[in-house]
Scaffold this motif. Structure first.
Motif, PDB file in Angstrom:
ATOM      1  N   ASP A 275       0.799  -1.232   0.000  1.00  0.00           N
ATOM      2  CA  ASP A 275       0.000   0.000   0.000  1.00  0.00           C
ATOM      3  C   ASP A 275       0.829   1.279   0.000  1.00  0.00           C
ATOM      4  O   ASP A 275       0.565   2.203  -0.752  1.00  0.00           O
ATOM      5  CB  ASP A 275      -1.044  -0.005   1.128  1.00  0.00           C
ATOM      6  CG  ASP A 275      -0.441  -0.099   2.527  1.00  0.00           C
ATOM      7  OD1 ASP A 275       0.775  -0.376   2.665  1.00  0.00           O
ATOM      8  OD2 ASP A 275      -1.197   0.082   3.507  1.00  0.00           O
TER       9      ASP A 275
ATOM     10  N   PRO B 136      -5.469  -2.801  11.769  1.00  0.00           N
ATOM     11  CA  PRO B 136      -5.858  -2.649  10.367  1.00  0.00           C
ATOM     12  C   PRO B 136      -7.336  -2.973  10.098  1.00  0.00           C
ATOM     13  O   PRO B 136      -7.955  -2.336   9.255  1.00  0.00           O
ATOM     14  CB  PRO B 136      -4.949  -3.641   9.636  1.00  0.00           C
ATOM     15  CG  PRO B 136      -3.791  -3.835  10.528  1.00  0.00           C
ATOM     16  CD  PRO B 136      -4.315  -3.688  11.925  1.00  0.00           C
TER      17      PRO B 136
ATOM     18  N   THR C 275      -2.303  -4.134   5.073  1.00  0.00           N
ATOM     19  CA  THR C 275      -1.405  -3.010   5.300  1.00  0.00           C
ATOM     20  C   THR C 275       0.023  -3.552   5.366  1.00  0.00           C
ATOM     21  O   THR C 275       0.238  -4.727   5.653  1.00  0.00           O
ATOM     22  CB  THR C 275      -1.738  -2.257   6.594  1.00  0.00           C
ATOM     23  OG1 THR C 275      -1.597  -3.152   7.690  1.00  0.00           O
ATOM     24  CG2 THR C 275      -3.146  -1.703   6.551  1.00  0.00           C
TER      25      THR C 275
ATOM     26  N   GLY D 261       2.567   3.534  10.074  1.00  0.00           N
ATOM     27  CA  GLY D 261       1.548   4.496   9.650  1.00  0.00           C
ATOM     28  C   GLY D 261       1.164   5.377  10.829  1.00  0.00           C
ATOM     29  O   GLY D 261       2.001   5.688  11.686  1.00  0.00           O
TER      30      GLY D 261
ATOM     31  N   SER E 140      -1.191   4.458   5.898  1.00  0.00           N
ATOM     32  CA  SER E 140      -1.803   3.577   4.895  1.00  0.00           C
ATOM     33  C   SER E 140      -2.853   4.391   4.150  1.00  0.00           C
ATOM     34  O   SER E 140      -3.729   4.992   4.777  1.00  0.00           O
ATOM     35  CB  SER E 140      -2.464   2.385   5.578  1.00  0.00           C
ATOM     36  OG  SER E 140      -3.275   1.704   4.640  1.00  0.00           O
TER      37      SER E 140
ATOM     38  N   HIS F  43      -6.604   2.861   4.773  1.00  0.00           N
ATOM     39  CA  HIS F  43      -7.162   2.648   6.109  1.00  0.00           C
ATOM     40  C   HIS F  43      -7.799   3.958   6.589  1.00  0.00           C
ATOM     41  O   HIS F  43      -7.202   5.030   6.404  1.00  0.00           O
ATOM     42  CB  HIS F  43      -6.037   2.213   7.059  1.00  0.00           C
ATOM     43  CG  HIS F  43      -6.527   1.797   8.416  1.00  0.00           C
ATOM     44  ND1 HIS F  43      -6.809   2.700   9.400  1.00  0.00           N
ATOM     45  CD2 HIS F  43      -6.797   0.577   8.926  1.00  0.00           C
ATOM     46  CE1 HIS F  43      -7.221   2.048  10.487  1.00  0.00           C
ATOM     47  NE2 HIS F  43      -7.230   0.752  10.216  1.00  0.00           N
TER      48      HIS F  43
ATOM     49  N   LYS G 251      -1.408   1.065  10.442  1.00  0.00           N
ATOM     50  CA  LYS G 251      -1.008  -0.186   9.782  1.00  0.00           C
ATOM     51  C   LYS G 251      -0.868  -1.382  10.731  1.00  0.00           C
ATOM     52  O   LYS G 251      -0.845  -2.519  10.271  1.00  0.00           O
ATOM     53  CB  LYS G 251       0.338   0.019   9.078  1.00  0.00           C
ATOM     54  CG  LYS G 251       0.270   0.889   7.821  1.00  0.00           C
ATOM     55  CD  LYS G 251       1.612   0.897   7.105  1.00  0.00           C
ATOM     56  CE  LYS G 251       1.481   1.499   5.704  1.00  0.00           C
ATOM     57  NZ  LYS G 251       2.760   1.417   4.966  1.00  0.00           N
TER      58      LYS G 251
END
Lengths: 287, 808
Positions: free
Chosen positions: B436, B571, B653, B684, B748, B751, B756
């Motif tokens: 991603d 995630p 992720t 993330g 991410s 998301h 992540k």
């Protein structure tokens, strides 16, 4: 990890404890700190029908100076050894060694008597007691006797203790002032038995080794005195060649088991390294 | 009055939302001994069950005599496979599509396999009973070495599979073969190797180990004969899955099964699967009509329930002389033990091992995994990692170091040269994944600058010269690891467990006074969900985290979810939480518009409430909206303020990180010292930096243990030689190195909050960092690869094999 059934006894005197042990026979075991016996019972590798708990017995604890000797009650804990000014002053190697036994929780409970009397080759104190020339006081149905540490250990978990006998005290001649000492222990982690360990007590004179004793832990079924190794360093200044000779002499008497700590060859090799390092460190400490 | 008005910063801080180092709310009870674990469940009349286990790795069971056991006071029943056959439960399905004996049926296939279940009034009586059950065995030759499993004359382990040439994952090549799984373009990869300027090939083993959580696996089963209901308290990482599995195999209506996961003392993958203890306790409760408790001891946990790893990975890389990778070829021999009980998503027999191209831009790759049976315990769980991701990360990170060594390049430089570049995201890997987001070069360079990498290499060079001159007996290794994880299983297009898509869920109910309860399909085992889930909600809807109660683990009250493992909670459930909160917020906006007498579009969100655009004094707090939701909603709107969200993630992720380990090794004893360990993680969006740091510390400690000594080892007869904490390396605070943590943030893109997942990264990235440090230390003496674990004696042996003691 669940022990089988057993009866529990808590005598108040040595005489009562000895009486219980001798009348109950083979199926009775004395209980000190319990750090060897209780796990064995949980695995049902030991299934005593009677436990004779020594914690209520008067006079089994304490550290006292008796002329040129220090006498330590068998139920004295490792923690009490570490807290003792007398030990710090006269036999500091006992504290150095005790600090390498397990962790503080175990040392609060574990006793010197249990450590030396169980005959477990992994225990640290037996080799040290041989190195210090200690004697053990045993009380039994026929009365008391003294046994030298050097004569006490016969095999893994086999000792000179006769049925009904109990170790009540350990007596150690105080090493001369200015002696050097070291206990070198290689272990995988806190709480582990030694992969190999060596105890050294020596005196120096004019930069040369005057007297020396070397003990070895967990390198055989019993603790060992490495006499040839000790002899090899007398009169030397512990030059590299001498150290190697001492290590080789010590390795010659080692018969460790191969286990998760390593193969035989490794354990002997590091046994030799522990001897060299203990000799060097002891010499550096000696006056 | 104005002095009393909180500033925007104060209002934000009061929420303790995203990014706040909020203290863990669950620790108040854990640190005071007030947690409520399975073994704390004590019911009136409760019985205790325990197992008779096999001393043999492979043997025929000739007879079981329970007559003496039944005479032991307190022993009520001895359950065997014959008993279980009457209810068709002697075997149970595994998550991997195999079947597993619940109790020995004619044979035992690994040491400590469950043979009979003794039920007694207390645990002592149960163990007394165990010692009286007489089992007659006829020992059979054990199969321990996985490389001999497919020999023509290898013993037949699974007689139940006789004649079955097809398993759950395709054809079987041999009586001890489970599956072959291949991914990638073989022809293209073979061609890349044919024209490669440089190649390396190494068999890289990741040894068998075990998650060994502090609390072992356990359960209490209570069957109510009148209602026909079964309640199970258990150490389950995925309680809803357990409920469905029980419904399917015990043929009980699912609404009459209540599964409760109370506080759990660590899982690490160990508590995902279904074990014979659960089945036996349930059957015993149905048979006796009383609650039955089963609690594993440590030896049972280490030797019978769920090992991890045991992957033997023959790895080849093709590259140019300049160090650009052109192809990757991996063959894995996967030792699954006696039954294939891997807890992977059902269609993934080797999990997500095809993440093995790692962080590098391989134009082509091919992977083949052969799963085989041996006389060892079943399992193959994801020990603090997404499914087989730690094996993959170790494989590629070790192989990249081997390639660097062959090229005479610095391993960090080789990595920088081959990273997937930021502009390549979303990146389609040669083995089928869509990464991603990532910015690998920035992370790697930050790590190198922080540890002063170039200076470390100079120091190492000087030390190596001194070693060669005989001036020191210490060698120094610098271990570099750059990992990319794949977590958050998973999108329904490629992930399911027994046909159930791997979504997750959240239900939020707001109460009139501006407080609420939130329930999820996940289950914390120490991750701190009660703290972090509330933080997501706090930021989303402007209610302080302290006012949100988080509850998980009760299948009667929580929405259906697939549980917590594989770093999937943040995630997947984390996304469901944000989506449920947004539903709450959307309804709240309608209520606020009604109360403030404006159109919804005239409102803007402002930290903890809605404000009328351009009229700052017209504001309604979320707290007040909660009240209004229960007394004055707009006409036609249902009262109340609650929402449910089931989140099917569009993609996995891909957290990543750069780890550097500096280690010294005394060649005379093999004793190592970790001088420095630096871990940079990019997970993330960071929900709670303190919890992330704690997670990284824990995962690194496990990685340290695994790389440096932790293993489940068998002798040639199939006896486990590391079955207790005496020999199974569990480091204490004394052995554990100091950890330095750091981070970059690459959210991410798919998301809802950009997070992540992080819990497992340190285990995945840590193991190769330690192993690369050891291998790097020895490399100047001529070695290319030394197998883990790197405990003292093996380090000494490596030194010895390299001739270090010959001159001495």
């Amino acid at each position: 990890m669940i022990p089988g059934p057993f009866s529990y006894h808590r005598p108040a005197t040595v005489a009562d404890a000895v009486k219980l042990l001798s009348t109950l026979g083979d199926e009775a075991r004395p209980l000190a700190g319990g750090h060897s016996l209780v796990p064995m019972m949980k695995l049902r590798l030991a299934t005593p029908e009677h436990l004779v708990d020594l914690h209520g017995v008067a006079g089994l604890k304490g550290i006292r100076r008796d002329g040129g000797k220090v006498v330590i009650g068998a139920m004295t804990t490792q923690h009490e050894l570490l807290a003792s000014d007398e030990i710090a002053k006269s036999i500091p190697i006992l504290q150095e060694t005790a600090l390498l036994i397990a962790d503080p929780q175990v040392r609060y409970r574990g006793t010197i008597g249990g450590n030396i009397a169980n005959g477990d080759p992994g225990n640290d104190m037996p080799a040290l007691m041989m190195t210090l020339g200690a004697t053990y006081r045993l009380e039994g149905p026929q009365g008391g006797r003294e046994v030298a540490a050097a004569d006490f250990y016969q095999g893994a978990y086999f000792t000179a203790i006769e049925p009904g006998e109990l170790v009540t005290a350990i007596s150690i001649a105080v090493p001369p002032a200015g002696h050097g000492h070291a206990y070198e222990k290689l272990k995988r982690k806190v709480g582990d038995y030694a992969t190999a360990a060596a105890a050294v007590i020596l005196t120096m004179s004019g930069g040369k080794v005057a007297t020396c004793t070397v003990g070895l832990t967990n390198l055989s079924e019993t603790p060992l005195l490495a006499d040839a190794a000790a002899k090899a360093v007398i009169g030397t200044s512990l030059d590299p060649a001498t150290l190697k000779k001492a290590a080789a002499a010590a390795e010659a008497i080692m018969v460790p088991a191969a286990d998760a700590r390593g193969p035989v060859e490794y354990r002997k090799h590091v046994g030799g390294i522990m001897v060299m390092r203990a000799l060097q460190r002891a010499a550096a400490k000696a006056a | 009055m104005n002095d009393m008005t909180p500033t925007r910063e104060q209002r934000t801080a009061a929420l303790e939302g995203l990014g706040c180092k909020r203290k863990r709310v669950e620790d108040i009870r854990f640190t005071q001994g007030k947690g409520n674990y399975v073994d704390d469940v004590k019911l009136p009349g409760m019985l205790h069950g325990d197992f008779v286990r096999s001393p043999h790795a492979h043997a025929r069971v000739k007879s079981i005599d329970d007559s003496e056991a039944l005479k032991v006071p307190g022993v009520l029943a001895v359950i065997t496979a014959e008993t279980l056959k009457t209810v068709n439960l002697a075997w149970m399905p595994t998550l991997a599509g195999d079947v597993q004996m619940v109790l020995a049926d004619g044979k035992v296939l690994f040491q400590n396999q469950e043979v009979a279940f003794v039920v007694a009034t207390d645990r002592y009586a149960a163990d007394d009973g165990i010692n009286k059950v007489k089992v007659e065995y006829e020992p059979l030759p054990p199969l321990i070495d996985p490389f001999k499993a497919m020999d023509a004359d290898a013993p037949v382990l699974r007689e139940d599979l006789a004649g079955k040439t097809t398993g759950a994952h395709g054809p079987r090549k041999h009586h001890n073969h489970i599956f072959e799984w291949t991914v990638g373009d073989k022809e293209l990869t073979d061609a890349a190797f044919k024209k490669a300027e440089v190649t390396i090939k190494e068999m890289i083993s990741y040894h068998r180990t075990h998650p060994s959580p502090l609390e072992t696996c356990q359960c209490v089963c209570s069957f109510d004969k009148i209602k026909g209901e079964l309640t199970i308290w258990g150490t389950f990482q995925a309680p809803h899955v357990i409920r469905t599995v029980v419904a399917l195999i015990a043929k009980l209506p699912e609404q009459k099964i209540h599964v409760i996961s109370p506080d759990i003392g660590g899982g690490f993958g160990n508590k995902v699967g279904a074990y014979p203890g659960y089945i036996c306790a349930a059957v015993a409760s149905i048979v006796t009509g009383k609650p039955v408790k089963w609690v594993e001891d440590r030896i049972e946990n280490l030797t019978a329930t769920s090992f991890a790893r045991d992957y033997h990975m023959t790895t080849e890389i093709a590259a140019t002389k300049q160090g650009k990778v052109t192809g990757l070829r991996v063959h894995v021999l996967a030792d699954h033990g006696a039954f294939d009980a891997c807890a992977d998503p059902s269609k993934w027999p080797a999990g997500f091992f095809n993440i093995v191209t790692g962080s590098y831009d391989f134009p082509t790759a091919h992977l083949a995994v052969d799963g085989i049976y041996t006389n060892k315990a079943p399992g193959g769980v994801a020990y603090r990692c997404s499914f087989r991701v730690t094996e993959a990360a170790y494989c590629i990170e070790r192989a990249m170091d081997i390639l660097a060594q062959k090229l005479g390049m610095d391993p960090a430089e080789l990595r920088l040269k081959n990273f997937i570049r930021p502009e390549q995201f979303p990146y389609h890997s040669a083995l089928g994944w869509e990464y991603d987001s990532g910015d690998y070069g920035t992370a790697m360079r930050k790590a190198m600058e922080t540890v002063k990498y170039a200076e470390l290499r100079k120091e190492q060079e000087a030390l190596r010269a001194a070693f060669k001159r005989g001036e020191t007996r210490e060698i120094m290794g610098i271990g570099v690891s750059f990992f990319t994880e794949i977590v958050g299983a998973g999108p329904s297009k490629n992930c399911d467990i027994l046909g159930i898509a791997m979504f997750d869920s959240c239900e939020i109910r707001m109460h009139p006074t501006g407080a609420g309860i939130a329930r999820m399909g996940t289950k914390s085992q120490g991750q701190g969900h009660e703290t972090t889930w509330a933080q997501i909600i706090a930021t989303e809807i402007g209610i302080p985290a302290d006012n949100i109660m988080v509850e998980e683990g009760n299948t009667d009250t929580a929405p259906y979810g697939l549980g917590t493992y594989g770093s999937r909670s943040t995630p997947v459930a984390g996304a469901a939480i944000a989506m449920a909160a947004r539903k709450i917020k959307a309804k709240a906006q309608m209520i606020a518009a009604y109360k403030l007498e404006v159109h919804e579009d005239d409102l803007e969100w402002d930290i903890d409430g809605f404000r009328v655009k351009g009229l700052p004094e017209k504001f309604m707090s979320m707290k007040d909206i909660c009240w209004a939701a229960y007394n004055s909603v707009p006409p036609g709107m249902e009262p109340g303020l609650e929402a449910v969200s089931y989140y099917d993630p569009p993609n996995m992720t891909y957290p990543f990180g750069a780890y550097i380990c500096v280690m010294t090794i005394d060649v005379d004893t093999g004793v190592y010292k970790v001088r420095r360990f630096y871990a940079l993680d990019d997970c993330g969006t960071r929900i709670n930096p303190m919890i992330i740091e704690g997670q990284v510390h824990g995962g690194l400690t496990e990685a340290f243990a695994i790389a440096m000594g932790q293993e489940i080892r068998y002798d040639a007869e199939g006896n486990v030689v590391t079955g207790s904490f005496m020999d199974f390396f569990m480091p204490t605070a004394v052995e554990t190195p100091h950890w330095e943590t750091d981070f970059t943030v690459t959210p991410s893109p798919h998301h809802p909050i950009g997070a992540k997942g992080v819990g497992e990264s340190p285990n995945v990235g840590g193991v190769p960092a330690f192993s690369n440090a050891v291998n790097d230390a020895f490399s100047f003496l001529g070695s290319t690869h030394i197998q883990m674990p790197h405990d003292f004696w093996r380090n000494w042996q490596a030194a010895k094999n390299l001739g270090v003691f010959e001159a001495a």
